[in-house]
Design an enzyme around this catalytic site. Structure first.
Site, PDB file in Angstrom:
ATOM      1  CG  HIS A 151      50.311  41.379  44.742  1.00 39.57           C
ATOM      2  ND1 HIS A 151      50.392  41.756  43.421  1.00 39.57           N
ATOM      3  CD2 HIS A 151      50.566  40.056  44.741  1.00 39.57           C
ATOM      4  CE1 HIS A 151      50.669  40.706  42.673  1.00 39.57           C
ATOM      5  NE2 HIS A 151      50.788  39.664  43.451  1.00 39.57           N
ATOM      6  CG  ASP A 210      51.117  44.875  42.297  1.00 39.60           C
ATOM      7  OD1 ASP A 210      51.390  44.856  43.509  1.00 39.60           O
ATOM      8  OD2 ASP A 210      50.839  43.846  41.651  1.00 39.60           O
ATOM      9  CB  SER A 223      52.787  37.717  42.174  1.00 41.42           C
ATOM     10  OG  SER A 223      51.499  37.616  41.644  1.00 41.42           O
TER      11      SER A 223
END
Length: 488
Positions: free
Chosen positions: A217, A250, A332
């Site tokens: 992402h 992911d 992230s």
């Protein structure tokens, strides 16, 4: 991951890890403008709020409000086929990392998901505000020091000598020592989509050839026609390109276009040997503040977390490591280290305190989630080798209702197909519609999402033991996991 996912009742979906009542939000989920301080508002009567997990991949320059996770029942998906690519709220997309959702972007539980409100680049405003505050503070301190010295009646002034560089060194076993060694191998990723919008996330050096490991992402918005820039802690920047992306996991692998010599990959630990209570160190770029180090402990293991884009897209699933180390949008893709400095996970999502239509409060409340490094490494090796992900499957469609006391094999698969694929792993093991899977090896299974999360910690060809109930009786079956290629 910036999409929050709520349990779907009465629907079936591929075996995927269950999501907390409120889906995690990607660390990169978009946040409200950090530079402004809202005026106090009247406090209304307390109302229950719904928590959500949000992906935290990246932080858009001008954080938009985070997208919200889907609130209706999910569509059925085959347990032996990974669901459609999740759309994380990621760094690049205002909704999450790289723009995407938990495990980046702004969906309610913003865990994963490339789509979501996109923010225009504006983190510079936050950094500028911080710098201005620092200058003002420095000016006040300097003025006060001059005033005090000018009125010193003792006739003497004490001047502190600059610290000796040797005095600043810390033992390798301390947090400062671990951080000093790891920071040169952690990078800040700037993902700019073809439309000029994007976000910021984190990654780390995976090998000496210049591969960078991060969340899908974080880079999804710039994967096809955008631009990726990687900045090291010394300020040096390098262009990068995507080697491969696995939306369901992911996970993404980048390659520096002109890698410098002397790259030092971070040491990889063994996430299977992590224990609750172990110390953790997270490194990333929360809200664009690169090279930020926070600490905590492992709060839980095998935490089923699903993240998506918050707009009805498919989810990503993980049997996550939970930590209370402070993790925020922009973290992230960054490493979660153990006390020795070895990577045990990839920070991907956070739990949000709640959300309402058009707004999502995404920030650290001590509930962060990381993809176990053992799983991420398996995926990374596959992506470097073929550029495409491979998913292990059992060949059965399970219900995504979280209140079944196990993973219930549905009566029908997606599109009216058989719930148990003929001649698939589950079929060969004797499983059939209506069976309730309660254990995967030694791990208790309480729902379909939990089962999927556990399956995805393995590789195709692994032999596992499933415990299930049928007509009130308990039995076990030996299943050799099959495989499914790609995210489509």
């Amino acid at each position: 991951m910036s999409t929050e996912n709520e349990g779907n009742e009465g629907t079936a979906a591929e075996a995927v890890p269950s999501v907390p009542s409120v889906p995690p939000v990607p660390a990169d989920a978009p946040q409200g403008s950090p530079g402004s301080t809202p005026a106090p508002a009247p406090v209304p009567a307390e109302e229950p709020t719904t928590q959500a997990t949000t992906p935290m991949a990246s932080v858009p320059a001008t954080p938009p409000h985070a997208p919200h996770a889907p609130h209706g029942p999910q569509s059925a998906a085959e347990a032996n086929w990974p669901p459609p690519p999740a759309v994380p709220a990621y760094a690049s997309h205002g909704a999450g990392g790289g723009g995407g959702p938990v495990w980046g972007a702004p969906p309610q539980p913003q865990p994963y998901g490339p789509e979501g409100p996109r923010r225009k680049r504006g983190m510079g405003g936050l950094v500028a505000a911080v710098a201005a505050a620092a200058l003002v503070a420095g000016g006040i301190g300097g003025a006060f020091g001059y005033w005090a010295a000018d009125r010193d009646t003792s006739g003497s002034t004490t001047v502190s000598a600059p610290a000796n560089p040797q005095d600043l060194k810390r033992d390798s076993g301390t947090v400062a020592g671990v951080a000093a060694k790891a920071l040169p191998s952690v990078v800040t990723i700037d993902a700019q989509g073809g439309d000029g919008e994007g976000g910021t996330g984190t990654g780390f050096v995976y090998d000496k050839e210049g591969h960078i490991l991060t969340n899908n992402h974080v880079v999804a918005s710039a994967a096809d026609s955008g631009q990726l820039t990687v900045t090291f802690s010394n300020g040096k920047k390098y262009g990068a390109e995507v080697v491969g992306r696995a939306q369901g996991y992911d996970v993404a692998v980048l390659k520096l276009k002109n890698p410098p010599s002397g790259l030092t990959p971070l040491a990889l630990g063994n996430s299977d040997q992590v224990a609750v209570g172990d110390s953790t160190i997270a490194i990333g770029a929360p809200f664009g503040l690169s090279n930020t180090v926070t600490t905590g402990i492992i709060s839980a293991k095998n935490r089923p977390v699903a993240s998506g884009d918050g707009s009805g897209g498919s989810n990503s699933y993980m049997s996550a490591l939970q930590t209370d180390a402070s993790i925020n949008p922009g973290n992230s893709g960054g490493p979660l280290l153990d006390a020795r400095g070895a990577v045990i996970g990839i920070n991907s999502a956070i739990q949000s305190t709640g959300s309402s239509v058009g707004q999502t409060q995404a920030g650290s409340i001590g509930l962060g989630f990381a993809i176990p490094i053992n799983q991420a490494t398996n995926v990374a090796q596959q992506l470097i080798k073929t550029g495409k992900p491979v998913y292990p499957v059992i060949g059965a469609t399970v219900s995504m209702d979280e209140k079944t006391g196990g993973a219930v094999i549905s009566d029908q698969g997606a599109g009216g197909t058989e719930a148990v694929s003929k001649d698939g792993p589950a079929d060969r093991a004797g499983l059939r519609a209506g069976d309730v899977i309660t254990k995967f090896n030694d791990t208790v299974i309480d729902s379909g999402p939990t089962l999927i999360g556990e399956i995805w910690t393995h590789k195709p060809g692994d032999r596992v033991t499933l415990t299930y109930t049928r007509d009130g009786r308990t039995a076990t079956a030996q299943v050799t996991l099959g495989e499914r290629n790609g995210d489509s």
